[in-house]
Design an enzyme around this catalytic site. Structure first.
Site, mmCIF file in Angstrom:
data_model
loop_
_atom_site.group_PDB
_atom_site.id
_atom_site.type_symbol
_atom_site.label_atom_id
_atom_site.label_comp_id
_atom_site.label_asym_id
_atom_site.label_seq_id
_atom_site.Cartn_x
_atom_site.Cartn_y
_atom_site.Cartn_z
ATOM 1 N N GLY A 24 32.365 -25.467 -93.731
ATOM 2 C CA GLY A 24 32.086 -25.824 -92.347
ATOM 3 C C GLY A 24 30.656 -26.294 -92.209
ATOM 4 N N GLY A 26 27.453 -27.231 -89.117
ATOM 5 C CA GLY A 26 27.040 -27.160 -87.729
ATOM 6 C C GLY A 26 25.776 -27.935 -87.495
ATOM 7 C CG PHE A 28 20.783 -24.552 -87.806
ATOM 8 C CD1 PHE A 28 20.430 -23.722 -88.855
ATOM 9 C CD2 PHE A 28 21.488 -24.021 -86.749
ATOM 10 C CE1 PHE A 28 20.791 -22.387 -88.862
ATOM 11 C CE2 PHE A 28 21.851 -22.685 -86.744
ATOM 12 C CZ PHE A 28 21.502 -21.865 -87.788
ATOM 13 C CB VAL A 31 29.324 -22.410 -94.378
ATOM 14 C CG1 VAL A 31 29.778 -21.189 -95.179
ATOM 15 C CG2 VAL A 31 28.456 -21.975 -93.195
ATOM 16 C CE LYS A 53 24.844 -20.525 -90.805
ATOM 17 N NZ LYS A 53 24.987 -19.514 -89.722
ATOM 18 C CG ASP A 149 27.507 -17.675 -80.091
ATOM 19 O OD1 ASP A 149 28.189 -17.818 -79.060
ATOM 20 O OD2 ASP A 149 27.513 -18.498 -81.024
#
Length: 365
Positions: A24, A26, A28, A31, A53, A149
């Site tokens: 995945g 995102g 910044f 992974v 990450k 979150d």
């Protein structure tokens, strides 16, 4: 030899691990699945499989801050393990910063809920998962952090030796440290961020993000586990302004279905209280009747989680990962900091997060 995975590697391998497929990416960080090199397997420095990450070093401040949070939350069995950090060079000589994390072969809690087809999970499973998540939240709060979150996409399912899974809290990219002094509690910064659907009323209205916000988000997660549906019965395409208005309305609460048990209903009501001062704490919720009556023989399996024996065949997992499929279209929930928003005084949508839900960030004056 790394073999066919070499083509997928554009950020370089670690000293002791091969970088595999992308799980995945995102705003910044990205992974990747990582496999321990054979000559390091005997040393048991790391488990056979990990999630790495990574971010370009010059843009890795957020990831480095997340690593610092992991350092301070390293002994809880219901928080994703962090094994360390490492820098790597890609083929062009660019430096990347990597955080080595526990591999969750079961994917996310969001994917498990989705598999229920809108019916929700068995209440016995919901209770066990909730207790694990709640113990993780309690640990976070006792160490003076707020996750900020919490949502099903940020709860990962890690394999345990009895062929089951334990839920663990992940993604601390938005976590905040709470500073305590004699006068009042103070957050380390004024940055507000997260996914709108799981934000507490006081976050959206008053820009407050403290420990009760995590409890509100927990209520939203438990609601989804029990019903298989999103809280507020909203769709991702629903107007953000409308959703914010509903959450902030002090007279409107999510409708709790009648088929949920009495204890389940009461648990949700203790979490989804509009005024944060009247919301139950994690410690209070752990003593709630909804958390009683669990099968201790099953729950005890969650207490002793080791890295050995959790991955039966690392080579097969490295080739074909269900976790990879679950992450293939998802985005990192942590938000990129904007270049010039230090004087923003109202909530601002900056993009779509996991499952298409809008994410917000704001900086107070």
């Amino acid at each position: 030899m790394k073999g066919k995975f070499e083509e997928e590697n554009n950020l370089g391998d670690g000293v002791s691990w091969w970088r595999g497929k992308l799980l995945g990416e995102g705003g910044f960080a990205s992974v990747y699945l990582a496999k321990l090199k054979k000559n390091y397997c005997r040393k048991k420095v790391y488990p056979p499989l990990m999630a790495v990450k990574s971010a370009e070093f010059s843009e890795s401040n957020s990831l480095q801050n997340e690593k610092e949070v992991f350092n301070n939350l390293c002994t809880c069995p219901y928080i994703l393990k962090c094994y360390g950090e490492e820098t790597t060079f890609d083929k062009n000589g660019y430096l990347s910063y990597n955080v080595l994390l526990e591999y969750a072969s079961g994917g996310t809690l969001a994917a498990l809920i989705k598999q229920s087809g809108g019916c929700g999970l068995p209440e016995s499973d919901v209770k066990r998962y909730t207790r694990c998540i709640l113990q993780g939240i309690d640990y976070i709060h006792r160490h003076s952090y707020v996750h900020c979150d919490l949502k099903p996409e940020n709860v990962l399912l890690v394999a345990i030796e009895n062929d089951g899974f334990v839920p663990k809290i992940a993604d601390f990219g938005l976590a905040k440290k709470v500073l305590k002094n004699n006068k009042r509690r103070k957050m380390t910064d004024s940055f507000i961020g997260g996914t709108v659907l799981y934000m507490a009323p006081e976050t959206l209205i008053d820009h407050i993000q403290e420990s009760p916000c995590d409890i509100w988000a927990l209520g939203c997660i438990v609601f989804e586990m029990l019903t298989g549906k999103r809280v507020w019965d909203s769709k991702p395409e629903a107007a953000t302004e409308e959703l914010i208005k509903r959450i902030g309305d002090r007279f409107e609460l999510p409708v709790i279905p009648s088929e949920i048990s009495q204890d389940g209903k009461d648990f949700l009501k203790r979490c989804l209280v509009k005024k944060p001062a009247f919301r139950f704490t994690s410690e209070m919720l752990l003593d709630h009747p909804f958390m009683s009556g669990l099968d201790d023989s099953k729950s005890s399996d969650f207490k002793d989680i080791s890295d050995e024996g959790c991955v039966s065949n690392a080579d097969n997992e490295f080739d074909d990962s269900s976790y990879s499929e679950d992450w293939s279209t998802s985005k990192d929930s942590s938000l990129e900091e904007s270049d010039d928003r230090s004087h923003c005084s109202s909530l601002e949508t900056i993009g779509l997060g996991d499952q298409g839900w809008p994410e917000l960030q704001v900086r107070m004056r």
